[in-house]
Structures are given as structure tokens and as C-alpha cells.
Design a protein around this motif. Structure first.
Motif, mmCIF file in Angstrom:
data_model
loop_
_atom_site.group_PDB
_atom_site.id
_atom_site.type_symbol
_atom_site.label_atom_id
_atom_site.label_comp_id
_atom_site.label_asym_id
_atom_site.label_seq_id
_atom_site.Cartn_x
_atom_site.Cartn_y
_atom_site.Cartn_z
ATOM 1 N N SER A 1 0.829 -1.035 0.137
ATOM 2 C CA SER A 1 -0.297 -0.303 0.075
ATOM 3 C C SER A 1 1.134 1.119 0.285
ATOM 4 N N PHE A 2 2.326 1.366 0.696
ATOM 5 C CA PHE A 2 2.696 2.407 0.954
ATOM 6 C C PHE A 2 4.258 2.900 -0.574
ATOM 7 N N LEU A 3 3.466 1.507 -1.311
ATOM 8 C CA LEU A 3 4.632 1.516 -2.542
ATOM 9 C C LEU A 3 3.658 2.200 -3.768
ATOM 10 N N ARG A 4 2.748 1.835 -3.309
ATOM 11 C CA ARG A 4 1.508 2.611 -4.308
ATOM 12 C C ARG A 4 1.098 3.751 -3.883
ATOM 13 N N ARG A 5 1.105 4.139 -3.207
ATOM 14 C CA ARG A 5 1.459 5.574 -2.634
ATOM 15 C C ARG A 5 2.827 6.394 -3.202
ATOM 16 N N VAL A 6 3.616 5.584 -2.992
ATOM 17 C CA VAL A 6 5.116 6.604 -3.041
ATOM 18 C C VAL A 6 4.797 6.439 -4.818
ATOM 19 N N CYS A 7 4.742 5.583 -4.856
ATOM 20 C CA CYS A 7 5.387 5.241 -6.991
ATOM 21 C C CYS A 7 4.601 6.242 -7.716
ATOM 22 N N VAL A 8 4.557 6.933 -8.693
ATOM 23 C CA VAL A 8 3.709 6.780 -9.394
ATOM 24 C C VAL A 8 3.156 6.352 -10.600
ATOM 25 N N TYR A 9 3.759 4.723 -10.948
ATOM 26 C CA TYR A 9 3.357 4.059 -11.579
ATOM 27 C C TYR A 9 2.718 3.058 -11.053
ATOM 28 N N GLU A 10 1.715 2.223 -10.494
ATOM 29 C CA GLU A 10 0.879 1.491 -9.766
ATOM 30 C C GLU A 10 1.982 0.635 -10.147
ATOM 31 N N SER A 11 2.355 -0.261 -11.328
ATOM 32 C CA SER A 11 2.770 -1.081 -11.689
ATOM 33 C C SER A 11 4.209 -1.601 -11.816
ATOM 34 N N ASP A 12 4.554 -0.317 -10.555
ATOM 35 C CA ASP A 12 6.151 -0.941 -11.189
ATOM 36 C C ASP A 12 6.153 -0.849 -9.306
ATOM 37 N N ALA A 13 4.816 -0.821 -7.814
ATOM 38 C CA ALA A 13 4.794 -1.282 -6.690
ATOM 39 C C ALA A 13 5.072 -2.321 -6.423
ATOM 40 N N ASP A 14 4.701 -3.026 -7.330
ATOM 41 C CA ASP A 14 4.824 -4.887 -6.341
ATOM 42 C C ASP A 14 6.209 -5.247 -7.144
ATOM 43 N N ASP A 15 6.182 -5.064 -7.849
ATOM 44 C CA ASP A 15 7.747 -5.479 -8.285
ATOM 45 C C ASP A 15 8.599 -5.260 -7.386
ATOM 46 N N ILE A 16 8.138 -3.982 -6.794
ATOM 47 C CA ILE A 16 9.508 -3.019 -5.689
ATOM 48 C C ILE A 16 9.429 -4.091 -4.578
ATOM 49 N N ALA A 17 8.262 -4.351 -3.897
ATOM 50 C CA ALA A 17 7.963 -4.585 -2.481
ATOM 51 C C ALA A 17 8.500 -6.348 -3.340
ATOM 52 N N GLN A 18 8.611 -6.849 -4.050
ATOM 53 C CA GLN A 18 9.330 -7.826 -4.006
ATOM 54 C C GLN A 18 10.564 -8.204 -4.041
ATOM 55 N N GLU A 19 11.515 -6.763 -4.381
ATOM 56 C CA GLU A 19 12.712 -6.590 -3.906
ATOM 57 C C GLU A 19 12.713 -6.179 -2.259
ATOM 58 N N VAL A 20 11.682 -5.222 -2.674
ATOM 59 C CA VAL A 20 11.722 -5.307 -0.794
ATOM 60 C C VAL A 20 12.378 -6.976 -0.292
ATOM 61 N N PHE A 21 11.293 -7.214 0.279
ATOM 62 C CA PHE A 21 11.302 -8.700 0.681
ATOM 63 C C PHE A 21 13.006 -9.545 0.212
ATOM 64 N N LEU A 22 12.712 -9.081 -1.299
ATOM 65 C CA LEU A 22 14.117 -10.205 -1.451
ATOM 66 C C LEU A 22 15.434 -9.307 -0.512
ATOM 67 N N ALA A 23 15.330 -8.318 -0.033
ATOM 68 C CA ALA A 23 16.384 -7.495 -0.233
ATOM 69 C C ALA A 23 16.649 -8.128 1.340
ATOM 70 N N ALA A 24 15.238 -7.892 1.930
ATOM 71 C CA ALA A 24 15.553 -7.886 3.737
ATOM 72 C C ALA A 24 15.722 -9.995 3.914
ATOM 73 N N TRP A 25 15.554 -10.434 2.967
ATOM 74 C CA TRP A 25 15.526 -12.558 3.437
ATOM 75 C C TRP A 25 17.712 -12.059 3.150
ATOM 76 N N THR A 26 17.858 -11.712 2.065
ATOM 77 C CA THR A 26 19.032 -11.224 1.615
ATOM 78 C C THR A 26 20.092 -10.489 2.770
ATOM 79 N N ARG A 27 19.589 -9.548 4.159
ATOM 80 C CA ARG A 27 20.083 -8.513 5.020
ATOM 81 C C ARG A 27 19.210 -8.841 6.411
ATOM 82 N N LEU A 28 18.781 -9.712 6.479
ATOM 83 C CA LEU A 28 18.397 -10.316 8.065
ATOM 84 C C LEU A 28 19.169 -10.028 8.646
#
Lengths: 184, 118
Positions: free
Chosen positions: A43-70
Motif C-alpha cells: 500500500s505504501f509503495l503504491r502511494r509513493v510510486c507514481v506508476y502503480e504497476s512498479d509498486a508490486d515489483d519493488i515490493a518483491q525486491e524489498v522482501f528479497l533484500a530483507a531476506w538477504t540482509r536479515l
């Protein structure tokens, strides 16, 4: 699996327990983290990204980065703000490199059902209004007005001074009310 | 996360309905699956990179050891050298067998034993 991974999942495990279990290799624990925070992060990313279609891709990257840096997360108690911090940095970085998403976004919208429910109309109106705010202001509004975060917590996540966050929220609110034609 | 009510914005204002219209579903299994697949791919790539690095180090080490082995061969004579070669071959064989047994990417291991997904 370490003891933490064997946390009794019949009750809601704490973030710290899930982080400990995920660190020791439990994918189930990490999947629980994803389930717990996917909605607010997306939800946060959909509001922050001007282009909504980017938001879920970025969200996946966020969780992947989180897994890597946990392992770098000192305590699971601040998992939420840590995830949002990653999301914010990733969104800023992606915004600069995702010009191509404009075309993809248009294509995505072209394939969406055209039925305009009141909710969808309101959502689109809000997206268009948010797109008119500067990036930092949009993020402060998304956290504090939409997400219910305190100014202090938002200031920590966005790495902005507290006064700046307050100013962004106040100006953002006024601007959104003006664009959407509503009054506080 | 600690909340400070005096410092917290309220959503019960005119904008709240607009924000609520854009909320995503609380849990989207498709999103979780996509993330876990990405995690599995990254884990596989990391494992592959580590194994490649170890193999490269072994090759370099072998290259450095060749002169020493040559000298050893002269000093020890043929029978002992054969034993040394057999030991080396056994070690390499064990390494190769271990790599073969672990050749599959670590797909998401949903350990459902005591840690149950709802």
C-alpha cells in the motif's frame, strides 16, 4: 532449525521470533513475515510510486533484500520500520531508473476491466492527486496520513528531520484536499 | 512500534475514504509465492557462487602445490607418491560427490513440522 524456529505458531509469534527463525533458515517464518507486512508495504509503495504497476515489483525486491540482509537486523522488534526503510530507498532508486514503466503502466491499464466502481474512482483520484506531490511529501503523507505512523517513526524511516516530516504532512494534506475538493 | 497519539495523524478526516479505497488485500498468496520463488533463486545463485569460488581456490591451490609435489615425488619415490595421489583423488571424489548430491537448488523449504502456516 534453531529453537526460535520452533516457536509455537498457534499463537501469533512476535516479529523478533519470526526474524530469529528466518535467520536460522526457516522459510515458513520468512513467509509469515511476508504475509504480515505485504499489505502495508505494498500500500505504501503504491502511494509513493507514481506508476502503480512498479509498486508490486519493488515490493518483491524489498522482501528479497530483507531476506538477504536479515542478519544485519539487530533486533526483530524494529522489523516494520526496517522494511519500510528498505521500501523507501528502493522506491527512490527505482523511480530514477524506471522510465520504461510508463509504457508498461499504460499497457497494464489498457488490460484492466473498465468498470469504474466508486472505490476505484476514489482510488484513481487519490493516485492522481498523490502524483502531483513531490516525492518526499508523498512518502510522508503515505506513512502518516494513510498508514497512521507517528511523525517521529516516519522521520526515522524516511531519514528526514522531524520538522521536515511535519511540514510535508501538513502541506501534503492541504494540497490533497485542494486537488480532491474535500475539506478537513 | 511505539505510538505517540499526540504526534499521530488521524485517518478519520476527509481523505480517509480515498486512502481506504486504495488499500490492498491483507494477504495475497500469489505475492508470497513470488517472493519465496525469488528467495529460492537467490539462494541457489549464492550457493553456486560459493561453490565456484571454492573450486577456483582448489585449482589455484593445486597449481601452487605442483612444484612441491614434484619435489616430494623425488624425495619419497614412486610407491608413496601413488598413495598420495590416491588420497588426493579420494578427497576430490568426495567433494564432487557432495556437490552432486546438493546439485538441486534449495527450493522454498516450507518446514511445516512445528512451524505451521495458517
Amino acid at each position: 532449525m534453531a529453537d526460535a524456529g520452533a516457536t509455537d505458531m498457534t499463537t501469533e509469534p512476535t516479529d523478533a521470533a519470526l526474524v530469529a527463525a528466518a535467520r536460522s533458515g526457516s522459510d515458513a517464518a520468512f513467509a509469515r513475515i511476508v504475509d504480515r507486512y505485504q499489505a502495508p508495504v505494498r500500500s505504501f509503495l503504491r502511494r509513493v510510486c507514481v506508476y502503480e504497476s512498479d509498486a508490486d515489483d519493488i515490493a518483491q525486491e524489498v522482501f528479497l533484500a530483507a531476506w538477504t540482509r536479515l542478519r544485519l537486523l539487530d533486533t526483530g522488534e524494529r522489523l516494520k520500520s526496517w522494511l519500510f526503510g528498505i521500501a523507501w530507498r528502493q522506491a527512490k532508486m527505482t523511480a530514477r531508473s524506471m522510465a520504461r514503466s510508463r509504457n508498461r503502466d499504460q499497457a497494464w491499464h489498457a488490460h484492466q476491466p473498465q468498470a469504474e466502481t466508486p472505490n476505484r474512482e476514489m482510488h484513481l483520484a487519490m493516485q492522481q492527486a498523490l502524483a502531483q506531490l513531490p516525492e518526499d511529501q508523498r512518502a510522508a503523507v503515505a506513512l502518516c496520513l494513510a498508514g497512521g505512523w507517528t511523525h517521529q517513526d516516519a522521520s526515522d524511516v524516511l531519514e528526514m528531520p522531524l520538522g521536515t516530516v511535519k511540514s510535508h504532512v501538513s502541506r501534503g494534506r492541504a494540497r490533497l484536499e485542494e486537488i480532491l475538493g474535500v475539506s478537513g | 512500534m511505539t505510538r505517540e497519539p499526540e504526534n499521530m495523524e488521524s485517518r478519520t478526516d476527509a481523505l480517509s475514504a480515498f486512502f481506504e479505497a486504495g488499500e490492498v488485500a491483507p494477504v495475497d498468496p500469489g505475492f508470497r509465492i513470488a517472493v519465496m520463488e525469488a528467495v529460492a533463486r537467490r539462494r541457489f545463485r549464492l550457493g553456486l557462487a560459493i561453490r565456484t569460488g571454492v573450486l577456483a581456490l582448489l585449482v589455484i591451490l593445486a597449481g601452487l602445490l605442483i612444484p612441491v609435489v614434484d619435489q616430494l615425488a623425488t624425495a619419497l619415490g614412486a610407491p608413496l607418491l601413488e598413495i598420495l595421489v590416491l588420497v588426493l583423488l579420494a578427497v576430490l571424489g568426495a567433494f564432487a560427490a557432495q556437490a552432486w548430491l546438493q546439485r538441486h537448488p534449495d527450493l522454498p523449504r516450507l518446514k511445516l513440522g512445528r512451524l505451521r502456516l495458517r
